[in-house]
Scaffold this motif. Structure first.
Motif, PDB file in Angstrom:
ATOM      1  N   TYR A 190       0.797  -1.233   0.000  1.00  7.31           N
ATOM      2  CA  TYR A 190       0.000   0.000   0.000  1.00  7.31           C
ATOM      3  C   TYR A 190       0.829   1.283   0.000  1.00  7.31           C
ATOM      4  N   MET A 191       2.112   1.193  -0.324  1.00 11.75           N
ATOM      5  CA  MET A 191       2.964   2.373  -0.215  1.00 11.75           C
ATOM      6  C   MET A 191       3.302   2.948  -1.591  1.00 11.75           C
ATOM      7  N   SER A 193       5.347   5.960  -3.676  1.00  9.00           N
ATOM      8  CA  SER A 193       6.483   6.877  -3.578  1.00  9.00           C
ATOM      9  C   SER A 193       6.339   7.920  -4.675  1.00  9.00           C
ATOM     10  N   TRP A 271       4.716  11.629  10.387  1.00  6.75           N
ATOM     11  CA  TRP A 271       3.756  11.365   9.323  1.00  6.75           C
ATOM     12  C   TRP A 271       2.403  11.895   9.764  1.00  6.75           C
ATOM     13  N   ARG A 326       6.222   9.926   0.587  1.00  8.28           N
ATOM     14  CA  ARG A 326       5.493   8.668   0.407  1.00  8.28           C
ATOM     15  C   ARG A 326       4.046   8.819   0.861  1.00  8.28           C
ATOM     16  N   PHE A 328       0.980   6.268   2.237  1.00  6.27           N
ATOM     17  CA  PHE A 328       0.390   4.969   2.583  1.00  6.27           C
ATOM     18  C   PHE A 328      -1.115   5.093   2.401  1.00  6.27           C
ATOM     19  N   THR A 336       2.136  -5.756   7.780  1.00  9.03           N
ATOM     20  CA  THR A 336       2.516  -4.741   6.786  1.00  9.03           C
ATOM     21  C   THR A 336       2.962  -3.457   7.458  1.00  9.03           C
ATOM     22  N   TYR A 340       6.766  -1.650   7.478  1.00  7.93           N
ATOM     23  CA  TYR A 340       7.057  -0.253   7.107  1.00  7.93           C
ATOM     24  C   TYR A 340       7.767   0.473   8.243  1.00  7.93           C
ATOM     25  N   VAL A 345       9.758   4.096   9.024  1.00 11.25           N
ATOM     26  CA  VAL A 345       8.625   4.972   9.339  1.00 11.25           C
ATOM     27  C   VAL A 345       8.408   4.922  10.846  1.00 11.25           C
TER      28      VAL A 345
END
Length: 606
Positions: A190-191, A193, A271, A326, A328, A336, A340, A345
């Protein structure tokens, strides 16, 4: 131990129980703090300190022209770029290069095999717009028309479909000497960039600042349960902060006309984004770089927005500048998210709402997840986890059960004391304490295992309620979703009668008892029979009704939680029964100690 010490222990235990229950039902309101003074937007559209100029989604800086309010809906014929990965299906609109259509391939709305896939992101112009945008905010002599905005039409220069193997590159020329490129790549989960570059082909230096944002139009539907946070979630230099949607409308800081915002300067790692119960969309700037973390609400357009504004850059003539960020956008899968976090992160695992007992919920879920990997079934994993918890608590439970066995044996003597003292409660207490002291029985010794069970129960409830891995997880037969209530019902004889049962929203749902809640009531009743009954008639009556009250109360709880409680009660009953026999007592299956089998004859009461 004298009576005062016994009362102190009992009072302390009960106080702790009250505090736990109070914090569970009335948790303190989350406060979002602003440790730094908010940045002030200057005349040139940049901001003081490290904060970049505001994106043009809201309004331009004073004296500049730019679109007001939200981005316009993309034209129906606007070109789109397909997204195809093992986990995601969607598209990017080349109108603004918005990532605004996203379906989760591995998750459906309901248990029905033909149910719609979960729709995470939606474009402007449709229902519940929810999207991500990236771009540059102008500074110095530049205006918003000189940089790509939310309605800029980009050109596809490399790639046809965004996949984990094939990134795509977009380009836009402002016609005045600035050429912008944007490379978008994605992994198998799901990431995203996003790498942005700008080439300055003009004769003078230019100044601008990169940003990324996630926006939602209108307040989204939420679960609305007080133990779950839904709304803004952000990490700022190791500090997790949460903001509810209704709190965003009350932000005190007016950023620009019609908008309210709170700005935090993040020194190196963080984030920001929106979280739902199981899904999330989050902007993640590069680790080790400063940025401004912004929570914003636009009054007129009812837009809820989170922004990550990176520091402004000065680009000399003939030079180029590059930046990356990035996104998500997907399911909050524990493995997952943890991967990350391991890749840099910071604190990403805390995007899952672990609650006040995080020091218990995190390891409990880790063990449950590990067991599920071995067994392949969450229901059986919950039962095995219960066995493990009971094994850890067994030394304390052993002492408690031995004491309760003695109390159970003394029950006839206690009744005699009660009859002898009549209404003289002080005399009753004195006689009881004398009996406890003579027989070396501590009536409060059973409190500690119960107190330890309370935070464990709350933590497991939190785990079952908030973690994605329990969603739509089957156990056996009719239990196809451990995160939902037992679907069977006594009202239609568990499916034998052709009648639908009340929905969970109906007030009559509480009477629609399933098989698991009924088994819970029976298991609580059996366990209660092994414990000494209170001497006070009122208390005894309350205790007698408790199993059946809990049966109705927990009938609407998640099946996984009810399953845990049934397993816990069954194991507790078995342990207590065997311990009583090991001490020379011979209770029957209802806990009644038969005459002639008592370990020793209780001392006669004077």
């Amino acid at each position: 131990m004298d009576d005062q010490n016994k009362n102190l222990i009992l009072a302390t235990g009960l106080s702790f129980l009250v505090i736990l229950i109070w914090f569970f039902f009335f948790p303190p309101e989350e406060q979002v703090t602003d440790p730094n003074a908010p940045a002030t937007v200057q005349q040139d559209g940049t901001a003081s300190g490290t904060v970049a100029g505001a994106p043009p989604v809201i309004a331009p800086a004073p004296g500049q022209q730019a679109p007001q309010g939200a981005p316009a809906a993309a034209p129906e014929d606007a070109p789109r770029l397909a997204i195809e990965t093992p986990s995601l299906t969607g598209s990017i609109s080349l109108n603004g290069a918005r990532i605004d259509r996203l379906l989760l391939n591995n998750y459906r709305e309901t248990l029905a095999p033909d149910s719609d896939l979960v729709n995470l992101l939606s474009p402007v112009g449709g229902p519940n717009p929810y999207y991500a945008l990236f771009g540059w905010a102008p500074g110095g002599t530049l205006g918003y028309e000189d940089v790509p905005g939310p309605d800029t039409t980009w050109s596809l220069v490399d790639g046809e479909t965004l996949t984990p193997e094939t990134p795509v590159t977009l380009a836009w020329d402002n016609g005045k000497g600035l050429v912008f490129n944007r490379k978008i790549s994605i992994d198998e989960k799901y990431m995203f960039s996003v790498e942005q570059t700008v080439q300055n082909n003009t004769q003078s230096a230019v100044r601008m600042a990169p940003y990324g944002l996630v926006a939602r139009h209108g307040e989204p539907e939420t679960v609305g349960f007080f133990i779950l946070h839904e709304g803004v979630v952000r990490m700022s230099d190791g500090e997790l902060q949460e903001v509810d949607y209704d709190d965003m409308t009350d932000l005190d800081i007016v950023a620009r006309e019609g908008a309210r915002a709170e700005v935090l300067d993040v020194a190196s790692d963080g984030w920001i984004g929106f979280t739902d119960k199981y899904w999330m969309a989050t902007i993640i700037p590069p680790a080790g770089t400063p940025f401004a973390s912004v929570v914003k609400y636009v009054d007129g357009a009812a837009i809820y927005q989170t922004e990550a504004r990176q520091p402004a850059m000065t680009i000399e003539p003939g030079a180029a500048a590059a930046t990356s960020v990035r996104l998500f956008a997907g399911a909050k899968e524990w493995e997952t998210i943890r991967a990350y976090e391991a890749s840099g992160v910071q604190g990403f695992i805390d995007s899952i709402d672990w609650g006040w007992f995080f020091f218990l919920t995190k390891p409990i879920f880790a063990v449950l997840h590990w067991l599920n990997g071995l067994i392949g079934n969450m229901g059986w994993s919950i039962i095995v986890l219960t066995l493990m918890i009971k094994a850890v608590l067994f030394p304390l439970a052993y002492k408690s059960y031995v004491s309760m066995a003695k109390m159970k044996e003394l029950q006839p003597e206690m009744e005699k004391i009660k009859e002898k003292t009549g209404d003289d409660r002080m005399k009753l207490q004195q006689e009881m304490m004398a009996l406890y002291k003579k027989e070396k029985v501590n009536p409060a010794s059973g409190c500690l295992p119960i107190l330890l069970q309370i935070p464990i129960f709350f933590s497991l409830y939190k785990v079952i309620f908030v973690t994605l891995e329990l969603r739509h997880a089957p156990w056996i037969g009719w239990i196809r979703d451990l995160s939902a209530p037992d679907p069977s019902s006594i009202l239609n004889l568990f499916g034998l009668l052709p009648y639908d049962t009340p929905s969970p929203e109906s007030i009559f749902f509480i009477f629609s008892l399933g098989i698991l809640p009924i088994l819970l009531g029976i298991s609580m009743w059996l366990q209660q029979k092994l414990n000494p009954a209170p001497t006070d008639p009122t208390q005894a009556m309350i205790f007698a009704f408790m199993p059946w009250v809990f049966m109705f109360m927990l009938g609407s709880f998640a099946s996984g939680l009810v399953l845990y409680w049934i397993a816990n009660n069954t194991i507790t009953f078995t342990q207590q029964y065997l311990i009583m026999r090991s001490q020379g007592y011979k209770p029957d299956v209802f806990g009644n100690i038969k005459r002639g089998f008592r370990r020793k004859k209780p001392a006669a009461t004077k």
